[in-house]
Write a protein that holds these residues in place. Structure first.
Motif, PDB file in Angstrom:
ATOM      1  N   TRP A 160       0.820  -1.213   0.000  1.00 54.35           N
ATOM      2  CA  TRP A 160       0.000   0.000   0.000  1.00 54.35           C
ATOM      3  C   TRP A 160       0.856   1.266   0.000  1.00 54.35           C
ATOM      4  CZ3 TRP A 160      -4.414  -1.218  -1.734  1.00 54.35           C
ATOM      5  CH2 TRP A 160      -4.980  -2.461  -1.435  1.00 54.35           C
ATOM      6  N   PRO A 161       1.837   1.413   0.905  1.00 45.67           N
ATOM      7  CA  PRO A 161       2.702   2.605   0.781  1.00 45.67           C
ATOM      8  C   PRO A 161       3.488   2.616  -0.521  1.00 45.67           C
ATOM      9  CG  PRO A 161       3.527   1.104   2.487  1.00 45.67           C
ATOM     10  CD  PRO A 161       2.155   0.649   2.125  1.00 45.67           C
ATOM     11  N   LEU A 162       3.840   1.423  -1.059  1.00 44.89           N
ATOM     12  CA  LEU A 162       4.542   1.380  -2.342  1.00 44.89           C
ATOM     13  C   LEU A 162       3.689   1.942  -3.464  1.00 44.89           C
ATOM     14  CD1 LEU A 162       6.376  -2.080  -2.252  1.00 44.89           C
ATOM     15  CD2 LEU A 162       7.392   0.191  -2.072  1.00 44.89           C
ATOM     16  N   LEU A 163       2.396   1.625  -3.446  1.00 41.52           N
ATOM     17  CA  LEU A 163       1.488   2.173  -4.455  1.00 41.52           C
ATOM     18  C   LEU A 163       1.421   3.700  -4.349  1.00 41.52           C
ATOM     19  CD1 LEU A 163      -1.452  -0.402  -4.436  1.00 41.52           C
ATOM     20  CD2 LEU A 163       0.156   0.049  -6.300  1.00 41.52           C
ATOM     21  N   GLY A 164       1.379   4.203  -3.108  1.00 46.92           N
ATOM     22  CA  GLY A 164       1.353   5.648  -2.907  1.00 46.92           C
ATOM     23  C   GLY A 164       2.624   6.314  -3.405  1.00 46.92           C
ATOM     24  N   LEU A 165       3.777   5.697  -3.096  1.00 49.47           N
ATOM     25  CA  LEU A 165       5.055   6.245  -3.561  1.00 49.47           C
ATOM     26  C   LEU A 165       5.156   6.195  -5.084  1.00 49.47           C
ATOM     27  CD1 LEU A 165       7.443   4.662  -0.890  1.00 49.47           C
ATOM     28  CD2 LEU A 165       6.779   7.072  -1.068  1.00 49.47           C
ATOM     29  N   ALA A 166       4.664   5.101  -5.678  1.00 43.72           N
ATOM     30  CA  ALA A 166       4.687   4.979  -7.133  1.00 43.72           C
ATOM     31  C   ALA A 166       3.828   6.059  -7.778  1.00 43.72           C
ATOM     32  CB  ALA A 166       4.201   3.596  -7.555  1.00 43.72           C
ATOM     33  N   ALA A 167       2.659   6.339  -7.188  1.00 36.92           N
ATOM     34  CA  ALA A 167       1.792   7.391  -7.721  1.00 36.92           C
ATOM     35  C   ALA A 167       2.469   8.751  -7.614  1.00 36.92           C
ATOM     36  CB  ALA A 167       0.459   7.397  -6.970  1.00 36.92           C
ATOM     37  N   ALA A 168       3.119   9.009  -6.474  1.00 35.02           N
ATOM     38  CA  ALA A 168       3.817  10.278  -6.297  1.00 35.02           C
ATOM     39  C   ALA A 168       4.952  10.427  -7.310  1.00 35.02           C
ATOM     40  CB  ALA A 168       4.363  10.376  -4.875  1.00 35.02           C
ATOM     41  N   ALA A 169       5.686   9.323  -7.556  1.00 36.51           N
ATOM     42  CA  ALA A 169       6.771   9.364  -8.536  1.00 36.51           C
ATOM     43  C   ALA A 169       6.238   9.620  -9.937  1.00 36.51           C
ATOM     44  CB  ALA A 169       7.559   8.050  -8.493  1.00 36.51           C
ATOM     45  N   ALA A 170       5.116   8.994 -10.274  1.00 35.75           N
ATOM     46  CA  ALA A 170       4.524   9.185 -11.600  1.00 35.75           C
ATOM     47  C   ALA A 170       4.061  10.626 -11.788  1.00 35.75           C
ATOM     48  CB  ALA A 170       3.350   8.227 -11.789  1.00 35.75           C
ATOM     49  N   ILE A 171       3.453  11.200 -10.753  1.00 38.54           N
ATOM     50  CA  ILE A 171       2.996  12.594 -10.839  1.00 38.54           C
ATOM     51  C   ILE A 171       4.182  13.530 -11.009  1.00 38.54           C
ATOM     52  CG2 ILE A 171       1.929  14.472  -9.529  1.00 38.54           C
ATOM     53  CD1 ILE A 171       0.087  12.333  -8.266  1.00 38.54           C
ATOM     54  N   ARG A 172       5.263  13.296 -10.255  1.00 35.22           N
ATOM     55  CA  ARG A 172       6.454  14.145 -10.376  1.00 35.22           C
ATOM     56  C   ARG A 172       7.046  14.024 -11.780  1.00 35.22           C
ATOM     57  NH1 ARG A 172      10.137  16.833  -7.174  1.00 35.22           N
ATOM     58  NH2 ARG A 172      12.250  16.943  -8.055  1.00 35.22           N
ATOM     59  N   TRP A 173       7.085  12.807 -12.322  1.00 31.27           N
ATOM     60  CA  TRP A 173       7.644  12.584 -13.660  1.00 31.27           C
ATOM     61  C   TRP A 173       6.850  13.353 -14.711  1.00 31.27           C
ATOM     62  CZ3 TRP A 173      11.932  10.471 -15.649  1.00 31.27           C
ATOM     63  CH2 TRP A 173      11.936  10.217 -17.042  1.00 31.27           C
ATOM     64  N   VAL A 174       5.510  13.337 -14.583  1.00 28.78           N
ATOM     65  CA  VAL A 174       4.673  14.031 -15.552  1.00 28.78           C
ATOM     66  C   VAL A 174       4.806  15.552 -15.419  1.00 28.78           C
ATOM     67  CG1 VAL A 174       2.270  14.491 -16.213  1.00 28.78           C
ATOM     68  CG2 VAL A 174       3.019  12.144 -15.755  1.00 28.78           C
ATOM     69  N   MET A 175       4.870  16.040 -14.163  1.00 28.73           N
ATOM     70  CA  MET A 175       4.835  17.477 -13.915  1.00 28.73           C
ATOM     71  C   MET A 175       6.182  18.152 -14.087  1.00 28.73           C
ATOM     72  SD  MET A 175       1.724  18.170 -13.324  1.00 28.73           S
ATOM     73  CE  MET A 175       1.871  19.834 -12.703  1.00 28.73           C
ATOM     74  N   ARG A 176       7.294  17.409 -14.032  1.00 33.17           N
ATOM     75  CA  ARG A 176       8.612  18.044 -14.028  1.00 33.17           C
ATOM     76  C   ARG A 176       8.939  18.735 -15.352  1.00 33.17           C
ATOM     77  NH1 ARG A 176      13.554  13.785 -14.877  1.00 33.17           N
ATOM     78  NH2 ARG A 176      12.844  12.938 -16.864  1.00 33.17           N
ATOM     79  N   GLY A 177       8.360  18.283 -16.475  1.00 31.44           N
ATOM     80  CA  GLY A 177       8.636  18.918 -17.749  1.00 31.44           C
ATOM     81  C   GLY A 177       7.792  20.147 -17.984  1.00 31.44           C
TER      82      GLY A 177
END
Length: 299
Positions: free
Chosen positions: A282-299
Motif C-alpha cells: 500500500w505505501p509502495l502504491l502511494g510512492l509509485a503514484a507520487a513518482a509518476a505525478i512528479r515525472w509528468v509534472m517536471r517537464g
C-alpha cells in the motif's frame, strides 16, 4: 530619476573570441559579420522570450524570465552561428562565447547590475569559442529539461564574489569536445560526468556510518541472544546513506530517486518484521503514484 529595484532573472552574456585579431585583419568585413551574427542572436533571443539589454563592442547582454529558454536560446544561437561560419576559413570565423547565470540583480531603468551580471560575464569569459558555460543555479533548473549534455568544470572564482561558483559546460555537438580542451587546459581537472563531486563532509559521513555499522554487528554477535537486532539500525544507516547519495547524483530526478529509496526501505521493514502479510504494497502504491505525478509534472 529611474526607480532602482531588485529581481531574480537569468542573465545571458556573449562576446566574440579573438575579436581584436579579426578587426586587425579586416575591420569592415568583421563589423559586417558582427552585425549579421548579432542580428541572428537577437532574433533567437526574442523567439525564446528574452530581451537584449545592452550591446557594446563585440559583447551582448540579454535577460530571460525562463532559465530553460535561456539555455535553449544559447544552444540555438551556437548552432545557427556555426552554420554561418561553415563556409568561412578557420581563421576567419566569428565564434561567440556564452555564459548564463540565474541570480539576483539590481534593476535601474532598462539596465541590470550586480553579482548576477558579473558572474554571467565571468562564465562567458571562461567558455571556449563557440561554447556555453552555465552556473550551478542554471544547471539545477535545466539538467532534466534540455536535450544537451553537461560537463562539470569545477568552482569558478569570480572577482568580488565571496564563494566560488560551480560551473558546467554545455555539450551541444560532437565538436564541442575538441573546443573544450584549450579553454579547460588551465583549469584544475574536474569530473566530466554529471555527478557532483563527493565532498569531504559526505565522505566522512559514509565512513562514520560504516564504522558504526561494523561496531553494532560486533556488539550484536558478542551479546547474541538469538536475535539479530542490529538489522534495524543497519537499515536506518543504509537509507541515510542512500539519501546522501541521491542528493549528490544527477543521473535521474532526485525526487523520484528519493521516493525509490523510501520504497525499498518500506520493503525492508516489511521483511524484517514479517508476519505473513506484505503490507508494504500500500505505501509502495502511494510512492509509485507520487513518482509518476512528479515525472509528468517536471517537464
Amino acid at each position: 530619476m529611474s526607480e532602482t529595484r531588485r529581481k531574480l532573472t537569468t542573465i545571458f552574456c556573449a562576446d566574440v573570441q579573438d575579436y581584436t585579431r579579426l578587426m586587425g585583419a579586416d575591420e569592415e568585413g568583421t563589423l559586417a559579420m558582427l552585425k549579421r551574427h548579432r542580428d541572428a542572436m537577437s532574433r533567437l533571443i526574442g523567439s525564446h522570450g528574452g530581451r537584449v539589454i545592452n550591446t557594446w563592442g563585440d559583447g551582448l547582454i540579454a535577460e530571460f524570465p525562463s532559465v530553460v529558454e535561456a539555455v535553449r536560446a544559447a544552444v540555438d544561437v551556437q548552432n545557427e552561428l556555426a552554420g554561418l561560419n561553415a563556409a568561412r576559413p578557420a581563421d576567419g570565423r566569428m565564434l561567440f562565447r556564452i555564459g548564463i547565470n540565474l541570480g539576483d540583480v539590481i534593476v535601474e531603468g532598462d539596465d541590470l547590475y550586480g553579482d548576477g551580471v558579473n558572474i554571467a560575464a565571468r562564465l562567458q569569459a571562461s567558455a571556449p569559442a563557440g561554447g556555453i558555460v552555465i552556473s550551478n543555479t542554471v544547471y539545477d533548473q535545466v539538467r532534466n529539461k534540455v536535450a544537451v549534455g553537461f560537463d562539470f568544470l569545477g568552482p569558478l572564482v569570480v572577482k568580488n564574489v565571496t564563494e566560488p561558483v560551480p560551473s558546467y559546460a554545455v555539450r551541444i555537438g560532437e565538436g564541442m569536445e575538441s573546443t573544450l580542451q584549450p579553454a579547460a587546459a588551465n583549469r584544475p581537472e574536474a569530473p566530466a560526468a554529471t555527478d557532483r563531486p563527493l565532498g569531504t563532509k559526505a565522505r566522512r559521513m559514509f565512513g562514520l556510518l560504516a564504522l558504526l555499522s561494523a561496531v553494532l554487528v560486533v556488539i550484536n554477535f558478542l551479546s547474541w541472544r538469538g536475535v539479530f537486532w542490529a538489522a534495524w539500525p543497519l537499515l536506518a544507516f543504509a537509507v541515510l546513506s542512500a539519501m546522501i547519495w541521491v542528493r549528490r547524483q544527477n543521473h535521474v530526478d532526485r525526487g523520484i530517486a528519493a521516493l525509490g529509496v523510501a520504497g525499498l526501505g518500506m520493503i525492508a521493514i516489511n521483511l524484517l518484521s514479517w508476519h505473513g502479510i506484505f503490507w508494504a504494497i500500500w505505501p509502495l502504491l502511494g510512492l509509485a503514484a507520487a513518482a509518476a505525478i512528479r515525472w509528468v509534472m517536471r517537464g
